[in-house]
Design a protein around this motif. Structure first.
Motif, PDB file in Angstrom:
ATOM      1  N   ILE A  41      -0.518   6.794  -2.282  1.00  0.00           N
ATOM      2  CA  ILE A  41      -0.924   7.074  -3.723  1.00  0.00           C
ATOM      3  C   ILE A  41      -1.593   5.488  -3.405  1.00  0.00           C
ATOM      4  O   ILE A  41      -0.764   4.381  -3.432  1.00  0.00           O
ATOM      5  CB  ILE A  41      -0.102   7.248  -4.558  1.00  0.00           C
ATOM      6  N   VAL A  42      -2.898   5.483  -3.923  1.00  0.00           N
ATOM      7  CA  VAL A  42      -3.508   4.349  -4.179  1.00  0.00           C
ATOM      8  C   VAL A  42      -4.696   4.003  -4.986  1.00  0.00           C
ATOM      9  O   VAL A  42      -4.564   4.867  -5.778  1.00  0.00           O
ATOM     10  CB  VAL A  42      -4.041   3.784  -2.595  1.00  0.00           C
ATOM     11  N   GLY A  43      -4.825   2.904  -5.292  1.00  0.00           N
ATOM     12  CA  GLY A  43      -5.396   2.577  -6.797  1.00  0.00           C
ATOM     13  C   GLY A  43      -4.807   1.026  -6.944  1.00  0.00           C
ATOM     14  O   GLY A  43      -3.640   0.283  -7.074  1.00  0.00           O
ATOM     15  N   GLU A  44      -6.200   0.294  -8.076  1.00  0.00           N
ATOM     16  CA  GLU A  44      -5.757  -0.709  -8.803  1.00  0.00           C
ATOM     17  C   GLU A  44      -4.314  -0.827  -9.540  1.00  0.00           C
ATOM     18  O   GLU A  44      -4.269   0.297 -10.311  1.00  0.00           O
ATOM     19  CB  GLU A  44      -7.185  -1.188  -9.290  1.00  0.00           C
ATOM     20  N   CYS A  47      -3.145   1.575 -12.985  1.00  0.00           N
ATOM     21  CA  CYS A  47      -4.107   2.539 -12.522  1.00  0.00           C
ATOM     22  C   CYS A  47      -2.752   3.999 -12.930  1.00  0.00           C
ATOM     23  O   CYS A  47      -3.323   5.529 -13.356  1.00  0.00           O
ATOM     24  CB  CYS A  47      -4.822   3.346 -11.946  1.00  0.00           C
ATOM     25  N   GLY A  48      -1.723   3.874 -13.008  1.00  0.00           N
ATOM     26  CA  GLY A  48      -0.423   4.728 -13.500  1.00  0.00           C
ATOM     27  C   GLY A  48      -0.264   5.803 -12.124  1.00  0.00           C
ATOM     28  O   GLY A  48       0.610   6.664 -11.803  1.00  0.00           O
ATOM     29  N   LYS A  49       0.198   4.359 -11.087  1.00  0.00           N
ATOM     30  CA  LYS A  49       0.882   5.131  -9.950  1.00  0.00           C
ATOM     31  C   LYS A  49       2.399   5.433 -10.355  1.00  0.00           C
ATOM     32  O   LYS A  49       2.982   6.162 -10.138  1.00  0.00           O
ATOM     33  CB  LYS A  49       0.398   4.345  -8.717  1.00  0.00           C
ATOM     34  N   LEU A 185      11.644  10.994  -0.446  1.00  0.00           N
ATOM     35  CA  LEU A 185      11.675   9.072  -0.868  1.00  0.00           C
ATOM     36  C   LEU A 185      10.438   8.766  -1.656  1.00  0.00           C
ATOM     37  O   LEU A 185       8.971   9.378  -1.182  1.00  0.00           O
ATOM     38  CB  LEU A 185      12.310   8.998   0.324  1.00  0.00           C
ATOM     39  N   ILE A 186      10.462   8.583  -2.864  1.00  0.00           N
ATOM     40  CA  ILE A 186       9.065   8.218  -3.667  1.00  0.00           C
ATOM     41  C   ILE A 186       9.707   6.732  -3.360  1.00  0.00           C
ATOM     42  O   ILE A 186      10.785   6.008  -3.817  1.00  0.00           O
ATOM     43  CB  ILE A 186       9.494   8.457  -5.310  1.00  0.00           C
ATOM     44  N   ALA A 187       8.014   6.155  -2.743  1.00  0.00           N
ATOM     45  CA  ALA A 187       8.668   4.427  -2.575  1.00  0.00           C
ATOM     46  C   ALA A 187       7.418   4.066  -3.108  1.00  0.00           C
ATOM     47  O   ALA A 187       6.207   3.778  -2.684  1.00  0.00           O
ATOM     48  CB  ALA A 187       7.981   4.284  -0.868  1.00  0.00           C
ATOM     49  N   ASP A 188       7.559   2.576  -4.341  1.00  0.00           N
ATOM     50  CA  ASP A 188       7.150   2.319  -5.146  1.00  0.00           C
ATOM     51  C   ASP A 188       6.661   0.585  -4.551  1.00  0.00           C
ATOM     52  O   ASP A 188       8.026   0.203  -4.916  1.00  0.00           O
ATOM     53  CB  ASP A 188       7.146   2.525  -6.527  1.00  0.00           C
ATOM     54  N   GLU A 189       4.958   0.750  -4.030  1.00  0.00           N
ATOM     55  CA  GLU A 189       5.772  -1.037  -3.020  1.00  0.00           C
ATOM     56  C   GLU A 189       6.419  -1.922  -2.435  1.00  0.00           C
ATOM     57  O   GLU A 189       7.074  -2.242  -3.669  1.00  0.00           O
ATOM     58  CB  GLU A 189       4.794  -1.869  -4.326  1.00  0.00           C
ATOM     59  N   PRO A 190       6.932  -0.713  -1.035  1.00  0.00           N
ATOM     60  CA  PRO A 190       8.242  -0.868  -0.922  1.00  0.00           C
ATOM     61  C   PRO A 190       8.272  -1.890  -0.758  1.00  0.00           C
ATOM     62  O   PRO A 190       9.738  -2.635   0.015  1.00  0.00           O
ATOM     63  CB  PRO A 190       8.522   0.247  -0.138  1.00  0.00           C
ATOM     64  N   THR A 191       7.343  -2.387  -0.339  1.00  0.00           N
ATOM     65  CA  THR A 191       7.286  -4.446   1.110  1.00  0.00           C
ATOM     66  C   THR A 191       7.111  -5.102   1.231  1.00  0.00           C
ATOM     67  O   THR A 191       6.867  -5.810   1.242  1.00  0.00           O
ATOM     68  CB  THR A 191       7.074  -3.229   2.565  1.00  0.00           C
ATOM     69  N   THR A 192       6.214  -5.460  -0.867  1.00  0.00           N
ATOM     70  CA  THR A 192       5.302  -6.044  -1.252  1.00  0.00           C
ATOM     71  C   THR A 192       6.216  -7.766  -0.760  1.00  0.00           C
ATOM     72  O   THR A 192       5.312  -8.835  -0.659  1.00  0.00           O
ATOM     73  CB  THR A 192       5.205  -5.616  -2.162  1.00  0.00           C
ATOM     74  N   MET A 237      -5.926   6.840  -7.351  1.00  0.00           N
ATOM     75  CA  MET A 237      -5.667   6.774  -8.613  1.00  0.00           C
ATOM     76  C   MET A 237      -6.344   6.124 -10.025  1.00  0.00           C
ATOM     77  O   MET A 237      -7.121   5.031  -9.112  1.00  0.00           O
ATOM     78  CB  MET A 237      -4.168   7.237  -9.001  1.00  0.00           C
ATOM     79  N   TYR A 238      -7.540   6.722 -10.842  1.00  0.00           N
ATOM     80  CA  TYR A 238      -8.305   5.661 -11.207  1.00  0.00           C
ATOM     81  C   TYR A 238      -8.051   5.670 -12.866  1.00  0.00           C
ATOM     82  O   TYR A 238      -7.973   7.150 -13.172  1.00  0.00           O
ATOM     83  CB  TYR A 238      -9.475   5.200 -11.132  1.00  0.00           C
ATOM     84  N   MET A 239      -7.258   5.288 -13.727  1.00  0.00           N
ATOM     85  CA  MET A 239      -7.484   5.001 -14.755  1.00  0.00           C
ATOM     86  C   MET A 239      -6.608   6.749 -15.020  1.00  0.00           C
ATOM     87  O   MET A 239      -7.692   7.171 -16.233  1.00  0.00           O
ATOM     88  CB  MET A 239      -8.159   4.914 -15.855  1.00  0.00           C
ATOM     89  N   GLY A 240      -5.356   7.029 -14.545  1.00  0.00           N
ATOM     90  CA  GLY A 240      -4.706   8.361 -15.255  1.00  0.00           C
ATOM     91  C   GLY A 240      -5.118   9.527 -14.276  1.00  0.00           C
ATOM     92  O   GLY A 240      -4.946  10.406 -14.435  1.00  0.00           O
ATOM     93  N   ASN A 241      -6.451   9.037 -13.232  1.00  0.00           N
ATOM     94  CA  ASN A 241      -6.829  10.629 -12.811  1.00  0.00           C
ATOM     95  C   ASN A 241      -6.428   9.704 -11.275  1.00  0.00           C
ATOM     96  O   ASN A 241      -6.596   9.117 -11.159  1.00  0.00           O
ATOM     97  CB  ASN A 241      -8.245  10.439 -13.612  1.00  0.00           C
TER      98      ASN A 241
END
Ligand SMILES: Nc1ncnc2c1ncn2[C@@H]1O[C@H](COP(=O)(O)OP(=O)(O)OP(=O)(O)O)[C@@H](O)[C@H]1O
Ligand SMILES: [Mg+2]
Length: 337
Positions: A41-44, A47-49, A185-192, A237-241
Motif C-alpha cells: 500500500i503506497v501513498g503520501e 492518506c490513511g494507510k 503480517l501487516i507491516a507499517d513502514e517496517p524498515t524506515t 491510496m489518496y485521501m482515504g480512497n
C-alpha cells in the motif's frame, strides 16, 4: 471471493471525531489480501494507510470508529470472521491478534512495553499464541533476535526497550511480530529507521515466512524500490480512497491514475540511470477537514476538468487493474513517462 483471499475489506469507512469535526480518514476502501502474496500500500503521508491497518487489527484509537463496511478474515481455526464486528479487546480478537494476524507498527513503542524486558515480551507472545515449553520459548526468543541481526542476543533479551537504539527496538518488534509465524503480517513502514543491509535481511525473513507458511503480507511503504522488489499487488491510496490497484506490473508499468503517475515521477526508479528527471508532486495533500469536492486529487491534477467536481467511480481498466479517475484512458495513453 476466491479461496486464496485471507482478508477482504469491503467499502470500509473509518472516521475520526475530534472537536465536533469529522475526519473521513478512510472513505470507502475495498481490497483483498491473498494467501502467500504481498500487497503493498503506497501513498503520501496522511492518506490513511496506518488507519486501514489499525482497522484490520482492531486497534483503532478512541476517537475513531468504523462507520460502514466489512472486514472479513478467513481463519483456518475459526472460519469466516467479521473482524469489524468483534470486540476490539474481546477473547476472539485477542486470540487472533499477535498470533494469526501480526503487525509491525510504524512506531515500535506502540508494541513494546517499557516496563518489561524485550525477551520477556517476545516470550509472552509465544507463550500466549504458540503454546510451547519455557525452554523452547527462551531459545526461540534468542534465535529471533539473532535473525534480526541484533548482536549478543542472549544479553539483549534481558534488557529493557529503553536500552535499545531506535533501530534495534524496531527489529525487536519485528521479531515479536514474526515469532508466531502469522497467517497475515501487516507491516507499517517496517524498515524506515534501519540500515539498508538490515533492511535487506528483514525483507528476506519476510520472504521466508511467506514461502514457509504461506503468510500473506500487507506492506505499507513509501519506498517504490521496495514495492518493485517485494510486491505482487499494489494499492495506491489518496485521501482515504484507493485510487488505483492492480498487480505490480499493472500499477508500475501502466499507471492509470494521475496520482500514481505523479508518485512514480517523483521518485528515482532503479535501472533508469542517473539521467531521470524527477518531478515533485505539485501542491500538497488537502486539509482533511476541508476537502475538495469530487475527486480528491483534482486541485493537483493536470488532467482535471469540471467533470472532476463529481467523484469518479471505480472502473476496471484491465483484467486485474482498476482505477478511480474519469480520465484514466487519457492517462494510460499519455506520452512520456
Ligand atoms: N489518533 C488519531 N487521532 C486523530 N486523527 C488521526 C489519528 N490517527 C490518524 N488520524 C488522521 O487520519 C488520517 C489518516 O492518517 P494515517 O495515520 O492513516 O496516515 P498514513 O497514510 O499512515 O500517513 P503516514 O505515511 O504519515 O504514516 C489523517 O488525516 C490523520 O490526521
Ligand atoms: Mg502511517
Amino acid at each position: 471471493m476466491d479461496k486464496d483471499t485471507i482478508i477482504e475489506v469491503k467499502n470500509l469507512k473509518t472516521f475520526f471525531y475530534t472537536n465536533q469535526r469529522c475526519n473521513k480518514a478512510i472513505n470507502g476502501v475495498s481490497f483483498s489480501v491473498k494467501r502467500g502474496k504481498t500487497l503493498c500500500i503506497v501513498g503520501e503521508s496522511g492518506c490513511g494507510k496506518s488507519v486501514t491497518a489499525s482497522s484490520i487489527m482492531g486497534l483503532l484509537p478512541k476517537l475513531s470508529r468504523i462507520e460502514e463496511g466489512e472486514i472479513n478474515y478467513y481463519s483456518e481455526r475459526h472460519g469466516k470472521l467479521r473482524i469489524d464486528q468483534l470486540e476490539q479487546n474481546g477473547p476472539t480478537m485477542r486470540s487472533i491478534r499477535g498470533g494469526e494476524i501480526a503487525m509491525i507498527f510504524q512506531d515500535p513503542m506502540t508494541a513494546l512495553n517499557p516496563v518489561f524486558t524485550v525477551g520477556g515480551q517476545i516470550g509472552e507472545n509465544l507463550k500466549y499464541h504458540a503454546k510451547i515449553t519455557a525452554r523452547k520459548i527462551r531459545k526461540k526468543t534468542v534465535d529471533l533476535l539473532s535473525d534480526m541481526g541484533i548482536p549478543a542476543p542472549e544479553q539483549r533479551a534481558k534488557e529493557f526497550p529503553h536500552q535499545f537504539s531506535g533501530g534495534m527496538r524496531q527489529r525487536a518488534m519485528i521479531a515479536m511480530a514474526m515469532s508466531c509465524n502469522p497467517r497475515v503480517l501487516i507491516a507499517d513502514e517496517p524498515t524506515t529507521a534501519l540500515d539498508v543491509t538490515i533492511q535487506a535481511q528483514i525483507f528476506e525473513l519476510m520472504e521466508t515466512l511467506k514461502k514457509d507458511y504461506g503468510t500473506a503480507i500487507m506492506l505499507i511503504t513509501h519506498d517504490m524500490g521496495v514495492v518493485t522488489e517485494l510486491a505482487d499487488d499494489v494499492a495506491v491510496m489518496y485521501m482515504g480512497n484507493i485510487v488505483e490497484s492492480g498487480t505490480v506490473e499493472d500499477v508500475l508499468h501502466r499507471p492509470a491514475h494521475p496520482y500514481t503517475r505523479a508518485l512514480l515521477s517523483s521518485i528515482p526508479v532503479l535501472g533508469k540511470g542517473k539521467q531521470q528527471e524527477l518531478e515533485p508532486i505539485k501542491g500538497s495533500t488537502p486539509d482533511p477537514y476541508d476537502r475538495p469536492v469530487g475527486c480528491q486529487f483534482q486541485p493537483r491534477c493536470d488532467f482535471a476538468t469540471d467533470k472532476c467536481g463529481t467523484a469518479p467511480v471505480e472502473e476496471s481498466c484491465g483484467e486485474t487493474h482498476s482505477v478511480m479517475c474519469w480520465y484514466y484512458r487519457e492517462v494510460m495513453n499519455h506520452e512520456g513517462k
